[in-house]
Every structure is written in structure tokens, then in C-alpha cells.
Design a protein around this motif. Structure first.
Motif, PDB file in Angstrom:
ATOM      1  N   THR A  81      14.123  -4.350  -8.126  1.00  0.00           N
ATOM      2  CA  THR A  81      12.744  -3.874  -8.197  1.00  0.00           C
ATOM      3  C   THR A  81      11.997  -4.641  -9.273  1.00  0.00           C
ATOM      4  O   THR A  81      12.595  -5.217 -10.190  1.00  0.00           O
ATOM      5  N   THR A  82      10.678  -4.649  -9.198  1.00  0.00           N
ATOM      6  CA  THR A  82       9.885  -5.355 -10.213  1.00  0.00           C
ATOM      7  C   THR A  82      10.128  -4.758 -11.595  1.00  0.00           C
ATOM      8  O   THR A  82      10.257  -5.480 -12.586  1.00  0.00           O
ATOM      9  N   GLU A  83      10.231  -3.430 -11.669  1.00  0.00           N
ATOM     10  CA  GLU A  83      10.466  -2.784 -12.958  1.00  0.00           C
ATOM     11  C   GLU A  83      11.853  -3.105 -13.494  1.00  0.00           C
ATOM     12  O   GLU A  83      12.002  -3.446 -14.677  1.00  0.00           O
TER      13      GLU A  83
ATOM     14  N   GLU B  32       3.750  -8.367  -0.767  1.00  0.00           N
ATOM     15  CA  GLU B  32       4.972  -8.301  -1.568  1.00  0.00           C
ATOM     16  C   GLU B  32       5.107  -9.525  -2.472  1.00  0.00           C
ATOM     17  O   GLU B  32       5.529  -9.426  -3.630  1.00  0.00           O
TER      18      GLU B  32
ATOM     19  N   ARG C  71       2.755  -9.147  -5.323  1.00  0.00           N
ATOM     20  CA  ARG C  71       3.224  -8.130  -6.273  1.00  0.00           C
ATOM     21  C   ARG C  71       4.263  -8.707  -7.232  1.00  0.00           C
ATOM     22  O   ARG C  71       4.229  -8.443  -8.436  1.00  0.00           O
ATOM     23  N   TRP C  72       5.182  -9.511  -6.715  1.00  0.00           N
ATOM     24  CA  TRP C  72       6.221 -10.090  -7.568  1.00  0.00           C
ATOM     25  C   TRP C  72       5.662 -11.205  -8.456  1.00  0.00           C
ATOM     26  O   TRP C  72       6.058 -11.342  -9.606  1.00  0.00           O
TER      27      TRP C  72
ATOM     28  N   MET D  95       4.128  -9.522 -11.397  1.00  0.00           N
ATOM     29  CA  MET D  95       5.108  -9.097 -12.387  1.00  0.00           C
ATOM     30  C   MET D  95       5.590 -10.289 -13.221  1.00  0.00           C
ATOM     31  O   MET D  95       5.731 -10.199 -14.455  1.00  0.00           O
TER      32      MET D  95
ATOM     33  N   PRO E  18      15.502  -9.945  -6.292  1.00  0.00           N
ATOM     34  CA  PRO E  18      14.251  -9.294  -5.906  1.00  0.00           C
ATOM     35  C   PRO E  18      14.252  -8.813  -4.457  1.00  0.00           C
ATOM     36  O   PRO E  18      14.656  -9.549  -3.544  1.00  0.00           O
TER      37      PRO E  18
ATOM     38  N   GLU F 173       9.337  -3.666  -1.545  1.00  0.00           N
ATOM     39  CA  GLU F 173       9.187  -2.290  -2.007  1.00  0.00           C
ATOM     40  C   GLU F 173      10.023  -1.305  -1.195  1.00  0.00           C
ATOM     41  O   GLU F 173      10.429  -0.256  -1.704  1.00  0.00           O
TER      42      GLU F 173
END
Length: 523
Positions: free
Chosen positions: A185-187, A250, A253-254, A257, A320, A323
Motif C-alpha cells: 500500500t502507499t502508506e 492508480e 496515486r503512487w 506518494m 506496490p 487500491e
């Protein structure tokens, strides 16, 4: 239909010729070896010829001494200059995807391999794979190049396909020291990178590089575009049409990050400027914590690390994900292979060149380039190769010395046939096996998406423009100083690609995908 008929005719012709072809490679006919110049279109390739056991054995068998040539700088510019000046060396190896491949063939700068084989060495037809020959047959019925590392759809269906080369790698000891976190996950990814940088700010007195990557070029960075897209399982097609993966939510989003990590100082400036030579040195030093990278590219270094400190090797872990947590979709090598090899019409000894190719493609040649000299570096037991203790120790403990004295382990990979070698290769060291076994469940056949634009067409020009835009914008997106700047850059990125002919590129790509599916028998 015309193309399919030519392929059928070639296979039929091949079958007839194979029936009367000799069963073993031709022997050298001259006492003094003849030098052939072999151009390899990769600036990082620097393996010398001569001195080691493998090159000596090949020269003794074929009567050919080889002088390797590789670009000092830009591969594309070097190759373009050789073509423009009609100065192509005797033998040429380049990536199958390079636009210069069709230029070289269309301008008649290389010999048809099938014609050379008919005239000088029909053993070529005995050991060349008919599916590969058919695939590379041109509209005139001739074959001008032969691939290495090539696999068919059937190979994958029968479980003989190659595990994807794309892996998410972490340094084992650092990864375990921070608790072997989930980085899908990104987190989770961001927190793991922060933890590694905090716990290990330096490696042997040198700064840790939290995230490693392939080199940045004018067209982008494999680690942060194609490979990342595959890890995120961004589809290649939707509703039967090629999909624009590079603007997928997606992916954005990455990238966002990663930009955030860059703002925190965790994207080292080194990764934006280092070339392969510098990267390999830093991998050897263990300075990267994690990286999306090709596993075979670090295999030689991994052996050296493993011999010095098994705990500091790089291992593959799940990387990675999108989501929804969908499994990675990592492409395996298709029938195109990795590179292709041709014989230039500048070659004064095409008879020796085709015999050299035939020998290297043969079982005997494959064993030599992969294992060394039988009886000296390995023996065969129950159909499998067993390395001698001395060879195994040298391979693991002094790889540079191994190359200088033995010269095997596919150091001369231009015509390597992994499918053949897999039958008798001995098992590799544990971390290399681990990377391969990790990749296998995520691997799929992707040859139907290997589109290739014809040079000089509008679609090709548009593709080049769009690729250059991506290469320009990717570092800017990653290095944006704020999320607001990132968003503004993203809007510009999307619009510029659309204005540069994206629709035409997608249309042409879809046409090619449909044709490739038909050719490959994929529904």
C-alpha cells in the motif's frame, strides 16, 4: 492472410531443409582465426573476448575471433550513425523493439539468414526454432535476425515459460530489521522507506539510498513507469482496445506518494543521474534499501554479495499494489525474445558468421556459453550439469576472476536460449532462486502487446513525441515541491500527451494488438 501464408510456406520449407541438414556444427576450416567485429547496442556491455576458456573454445571450434564493439554514449545515436554511414560491423545485436531494426532490414543492410544458411551452413536449419523463424519472417519470405531468450505462448501453456524479470527487491537485513513490513500500500510503502532511512542513514559510511531505480532516459524510467504499472496491475487493454495506462488513477496515486517521499528528502538525487555502471557499484555496496528492478540484472552482483554476507543480499517481496490489492501482472519474455542478432552485408566472411551463429545456437554452444568446458568446469550427471568445486567456488567468490578465466554463465548472451539451458542447468544460489520463484506466480504472457510502430509513419512520430513528453515530465512530477505543483504538472502532462497524437497512437496500437493476437492464436 498473405502473412500467414508466408509463415506456413516458411515452416514447410524449413521442414524440407531440416530433413537434409547436417546433425552437428561445422568445424573450423582455417588454421588462423578470422576476426569478426560484433556490435552490441548496449553501452554497459564490456565483456572482453579472449583469455577465458569459453572464448578460446569458441574460436578453436569456429575459426572466429571476435572484437566486440559497444556504444560509448547514446545507443540510438551510435546506431543511427553506423546506419547512415553504412558502417555496420560484421554482426549486430540490438533490442527487438529498437526502431532501427526495421530500418536496417528495409535498407538491405543485412543478409537474409536463411539464404546464408542454404549456401554455407544448413546446420542452421537443424537447430533454429521453426516458430521463432516463422515469427521473424518478413513479407519477402526471408529471415534477417534471430532472437535470444525467446518463449512462445505454448511454452507458457506447458509451464515452460520464463518467470518475469521484474521484481520488487529489498535489502534483506534492513527489511527484516524494520519488521518485514507490508509495502503493497502507499502508506505501508512510505512508512517502510522512512523507517529504513531512519534506522540506517548510512551503509558503510555512505548515505543509504532509500529507493533505487533503473536509469532515467529521455523516455522515462522503467522502474517508475512500465514496471510500476505492471505491479499495480494497470490493464493493457479495456473493452478490446489498448488502454492509456500512463494516466491511470492508480499510477497517479503512487507517483503522488513518491513525490511526497521526495519532498521529505527520501528520493536521492543519485537516481536521477546515475547510469548503469554507477548503479551496479551501489547495488554491490548494498546502498539501496528497495527498488523495482530486473532480477537478472543484479544476479552477478547478488552472487558476490551472498558470498561476502548472505544476510545483506536483495530478496523479492510483494511490492506496490493497486487500491483493491489485485495481484501483480508481470510480463514474461515473449517470442520476440530480448535481443536479435543479424549479419551485416559489410561482413567479408558471411560464411564464418552464419556458422558462428549456428554453433552458438546449438546444444554444444549453449552448454559452452552457460557452463564452460565440459570435464574442466562441469560434468553431466543424470542429464543435469554439476559444476566442479573449483568452478563453483570461483563463480560465487570471485566473479570477476570467473569471467576472466572461465567466461561462462552466459557472459556471451547474444544467442542464449534459456529454454534449452533450463533442461540441464544446475540450481543457482538461494537468493537468485528466491527471486525467480517469487516472480513466477505473477507472470503472464504479454507478447500480444508488443506493438512496434513503423518508422516514418504519423503514429510513430506521435509515439516518439508522447514518449519524450513522459521522459521530460516524470522527473518533474517526482520532484514537485508540493502537491499543488504536482497536480498542475499532471494536468499539463495529460493535456500535452493528448495534443501530441495520443488518440492516433492508441488506435494504431489496438490494430497491432488485434493482429498479434491472431498471429499468436490468442482469443
Amino acid at each position: 492472410m498473405k502473412k500467414l501464408f508466408l509463415i506456413f510456406f516458411f515452416i514447410l520449407s524449413f521442414s524440407v531443409l531440416a530433413g537434409c541438414a547436417p546433425a552437428s556444427p561445422a568445424e573450423a576450416v582455417s588454421e588462423e582465426p578470422t576476426e569478426l567485429r560484433w556490435y552490441v547496442n548496449f553501452s554497459w556491455y564490456n565483456t572482453p573476448w579472449g583469455g577465458n576458456a569459453v572464448s578460446k573454445a569458441i574460436t578453436e571450434k569456429t575459426g572466429v575471433d571476435i572484437s566486440f564493439i559497444s556504444p560509448d554514449g547514446s545507443e540510438s545515436e551510435t546506431l543511427d550513425a553506423l546506419i547512415a554511414g553504412n558502417n555496420l560491423p560484421d554482426i549486430i545485436t540490438l533490442g527487438w523493439w529498437e526502431t532501427q531494426l526495421s530500418v536496417i532490414i528495409d535498407q538491405g543492410l543485412v543478409y537474409p539468414l536463411n539464404e546464408l544458411a542454404k549456401e554455407y551452413d544448413e546446420y542452421f536449419f537443424e537447430i533454429a526454432d521453426p516458430d521463432r523463424l516463422a515469427w521473424y519472417t518478413q513479407a519477402d519470405g526471408n529471415v534477417y535476425c534471430y532472437p535470444n531468450s525467446s518463449y512462445t505462448v505454448k511454452d507458457y501453456a506447458e509451464g515452460r515459460g520464463a518467470a518475469s524479470n521484474q521484481t520488487f527487491l529489498v535489502r534483506k537485513d534492513i527489511y527484516e530489521a524494520i519488521g518485514s513490513p507490508d509495502m503493497t500500500t502507499t502508506e505501508g510503502f512510505a512508512n517502510a522507506v522512512r523507517a529504513a532511512a531512519s534506522l540506517y542513514p548510512e551503509v558503510d559510511g555512505k548515505p543509504l539510498i532509500p529507493i533505487g531505480a533503473h536509469e532515467f532516459t529521455t523516455y522515462g524510467c522503467d522502474s517508475f513507469d512500465k514496471f510500476l504499472l505492471n505491479f499495480l496491475a494497470v490493464p493493457y487493454e479495456k473493452d478490446g482496445k489498448i488502454y492509456d495506462r500512463y494516466t491511470d488513477p492508480e499510477y497517479k496515486r503512487w507517483l503522488s506518494m513518491l513525490r511526497e517521499l521526495g519532498e521529505e528528502g527520501l528520493l536521492s538525487g543519485d537516481i536521477f543521474i546515475d547510469k548503469r555502471t554507477q548503479m551496479e557499484e551501489k547495488i554491490k555496496e548494498g546502498r539501496y534499501f528497495c527498488m523495482i528492478y530486473q532480477r537478472t540484472d543484479i544476479a552477478d552482483i547478488e552472487r558476490q554479495i551472498y558470498d561476502a554476507d548472505p544476510d545483506s543480499v536483495y530478496i523479492a517481496v510483494d511490492g506496490p499494489r493497486n487500491e483493491s490489492g489485485a495481484p501483480h501482472t508481470l510480463p514474461g519474455t515473449g517470442i520476440n525474445g530480448w535481443t536479435v542478432t543479424m549479419i551485416s552485408k559489410n561482413c567479408e566472411h558471411p560464411d564464418l558468421a552464419i556458422k558462428l551463429m549456428s554453433y552458438l545456437m546449438s546444444e554444444e554452444g549453449q552448454k559452452l556459453i552457460a557452463l564452460g568446458v565440459e570435464g574442466e568446469h562441469y560434468v553431466m550427471e543424470d542429464g543435469k550439469a554439476v559444476l566442479t568445486e573449483e568452478t563453483r567456488a570461483l563463480l560465487g567468490g570471485d566473479y570477476i576472476g570467473y569471467l576472466e578465466t572461465v567466461g561462462a554463465n552466459d557472459a556471451y548472451w547474444m544467442l542464449q536460449d534459456n529454454r534449452t539451458q533450463d533442461r540441464w542447468m544446475p540450481p543457482d544460489i538461494p537468493p537468485i532462486v528466491q527471486m525467480e520463484e517469487w516472480a513466477l506466480p505473477y507472470t503472464f504472457y504479454s507478447g500480444q502487446y508488443d506493438v512496434d510502430f513503423t518508422p516514418g509513419t504519423e503514429a510513430d512520430a506521435a509515439y516518439r513525441r508522447i514518449s519524450a513528453i513522459h521522459g521530460e515530465m516524470l522527473p518533474k512530477l517526482l520532484l514537485a515541491s508540493s502537491e499543488e505543483e504536482f497536480e498542475a504538472l499532471w494536468i499539463t502532462y495529460v493535456q500535452r500527451r493528448e495534443d501530441s497524437g495520443l488518440e492516433l497512437v492508441l488506435e494504431e496500437s489496438t490494430k497491432q494488438m488485434i493482429a498479434l493476437k491472431a498471429k499468436l492464436g490468442i482469443s
